[in-house]
Design an enzyme around this catalytic site. Structure first.
Site, mmCIF file in Angstrom:
data_model
loop_
_atom_site.group_PDB
_atom_site.id
_atom_site.type_symbol
_atom_site.label_atom_id
_atom_site.label_comp_id
_atom_site.label_asym_id
_atom_site.label_seq_id
_atom_site.Cartn_x
_atom_site.Cartn_y
_atom_site.Cartn_z
ATOM 1 N N ARG A 1 1.785 -1.850 6.326
ATOM 2 C CA ARG A 1 2.451 -0.638 6.817
ATOM 3 C C ARG A 1 1.490 0.551 6.875
ATOM 4 O O ARG A 1 1.391 1.232 7.896
ATOM 5 C CB ARG A 1 3.642 -0.275 5.914
ATOM 6 C CG ARG A 1 4.799 -1.238 5.945
ATOM 7 C CD ARG A 1 5.412 -1.387 7.323
ATOM 8 N NE ARG A 1 5.981 -0.155 7.841
ATOM 9 C CZ ARG A 1 6.224 0.070 9.133
ATOM 10 N NH1 ARG A 1 5.900 -0.836 10.043
ATOM 11 N NH2 ARG A 1 6.786 1.201 9.533
ATOM 12 N N ASN B 1 7.530 8.841 3.769
ATOM 13 C CA ASN B 1 6.599 8.160 2.871
ATOM 14 C C ASN B 1 5.594 7.274 3.601
ATOM 15 O O ASN B 1 4.626 6.810 3.006
ATOM 16 C CB ASN B 1 7.363 7.335 1.832
ATOM 17 C CG ASN B 1 8.473 6.500 2.434
ATOM 18 O OD1 ASN B 1 9.556 7.025 2.726
ATOM 19 N ND2 ASN B 1 8.231 5.224 2.626
ATOM 20 N N ARG C 1 -11.506 -13.338 2.714
ATOM 21 C CA ARG C 1 -10.852 -13.102 1.426
ATOM 22 C C ARG C 1 -11.796 -12.458 0.413
ATOM 23 O O ARG C 1 -11.400 -11.600 -0.370
ATOM 24 C CB ARG C 1 -10.306 -14.428 0.883
ATOM 25 C CG ARG C 1 -9.425 -14.275 -0.349
ATOM 26 C CD ARG C 1 -8.935 -15.628 -0.837
ATOM 27 N NE ARG C 1 -8.088 -16.279 0.155
ATOM 28 C CZ ARG C 1 -6.778 -16.074 0.267
ATOM 29 N NH1 ARG C 1 -6.180 -15.207 -0.546
ATOM 30 N NH2 ARG C 1 -6.079 -16.708 1.189
ATOM 31 N N THR D 1 7.776 5.092 -11.817
ATOM 32 C CA THR D 1 6.782 5.669 -10.917
ATOM 33 C C THR D 1 5.819 6.516 -11.734
ATOM 34 O O THR D 1 6.236 7.221 -12.654
ATOM 35 C CB THR D 1 7.414 6.524 -9.807
ATOM 36 O OG1 THR D 1 6.363 7.129 -9.027
ATOM 37 C CG2 THR D 1 8.284 7.641 -10.352
ATOM 38 N N CYS E 1 2.250 8.470 -1.923
ATOM 39 C CA CYS E 1 3.045 9.313 -1.027
ATOM 40 C C CYS E 1 3.897 10.295 -1.825
ATOM 41 O O CYS E 1 4.067 11.459 -1.430
ATOM 42 C CB CYS E 1 3.929 8.452 -0.124
ATOM 43 S SG CYS E 1 4.975 7.268 -0.996
#
Length: 335
Positions: A10, A315, A77, A210, A151
């Site tokens: 994202r 966000n 990787r 958080t 964010c």
């Protein structure tokens, strides 16, 4: 500045959208992700939240073609095997969420990159920068692995800075009501981090931890020991909101707090902090490029030192925009 993106999820995709949208001087050379290039091209072109990318997008011979731009796809990787030296990479935008420790992020430097910007809170002694708050403390001589924080920290820190500069902060508690993210499950399943986190994101409001409030102290050290917080994950696609309950050092009124926020949004924090006094809801901020939008109509006062303040943030887009801002700041101040 020549950059590469490691991890095209994202945030990685939205960072690229922001770079291309503003015709930034930042040049993206390559994208490293284990997902096949044609699938990544599809995900970049079509976005269920932010819409279709407005230029021609296609995959051609292991390259992402966007308009006249050509970006190489890599699928490696082992970070140390990546061709950063051969490509002349100035900076890696680290978007996998896996390389948040300094010793792990430094593997990009061992592969030939000059710097690494982590799109997540860094662990250990990684310098953390929040645009508009402490980005000017960036030191090009020693800050080779840096973090753009989270964010939520990017939303909370500008609000906290205005309060700190004008009224002082005695103590505070933050709650973020946070949109669902890719790490959550659609239906109930096991979660390594915490059991509640494995419950279905479409059916539940999920309490979560958080570190965003404590992380504010990395850019505002004066607040160490004065802020902490928690999160509720809720079943919406995008846009979150910070609820900050705070006790101030100085007596004031809610109107004066609003005035301070509005003034900051028009001066020192212009482009970072926005101000609204309209009857808004979360979807009104999808696509907002601000770190934080102070909602003057949503806050309340208990007395002249104890207040609840509310600030919205996309966000995804808001955070991706700050990454590009920080990239450009690093470029400008590393010459």
């Amino acid at each position: 500045m020549k950059v590469v993106i490691n991890g095209f999820g994202r945030i990685g995709r939205l960072v690229l959208r922001q770079i291309l949208k503003r015709n930034s001087s930042v040049e993206v050379l390559a994208i490293n992700d284990l997902v096949p290039g044609d699938a990544l091209t599809y995900l970049f072109k079509f976005d269920s939240t932010h819409g279709r990318f407005p230029e021609d997008v296609r995959c051609e011979a292991d390259h992402l073609i966007v308009g006249k731009r050509k970006i190489q796809f890599l699928s490696e990787r082992n970070v140390q095997n990546l061709p950063w030296k051969d490509l002349g990479v100035d900076l890696v935008i680290e978007c996998t969420g896996l390389f948040t420790k300094k010793e792990d992020a430094e593997k990009h430097i061992q592969a030939g990159a000059k710097r690494v910007l982590i799109s997540a809170p860094g662990k250990g002694d990684i310098p953390t920068f929040v645009m508009g708050v402490n980005h000017k403390t960036f030191n090009p001589e020693k800050d080779f692995v840096i973090s753009n924080a989270s964010c939520t920290t990017n939303c909370l820190a500008p609000i906290a800075k205005v309060l700190l500069d004008n009224f002082g902060i005695t103590e505070g508690l933050m709650t973020t009501v946070h949109a669902a993210t890719a790490t959550q499950l659609v239906v109930d399943g096991p979660s390594k981090k915490d059991w509640r986190g494995g419950r279905g994101c479409l059916q539940n409001i999920i309490p979560a931890s958080t570190g965003a409030a404590k992380a504010v102290t990395l850019c505002l050290p004066e607040l160490k020991g004065k802020l902490t917080g928690m999160a509720f994950r809720v079943p919406i696609e995008d846009v979150s909101v910070v609820d900050l309950t705070v006790r101030l050092d100085k007596s004031t009124t809610y109107d004066d707090i609003c005035k301070a926020m509005k003034q900051a949004s028009e001066t020192d924090l212009k482009g970072i902090l926005d101000y609204t006094d309209e009857q808004v809801v979360s979807s009104d901020f999808i696509g907002s490029e601000y770190s934080s939008i102070f909602d003057a109509l949503a806050g309340i006062a208990l007395n002249d030192r104890f207040f609840k303040l509310v600030a919205w943030y996309d966000n995804e887009t808001g955070y991706a925009t700050r990454i590009v801002d920080l990239l450009e700041y690093v470029e400008k101040n590393s010459k």
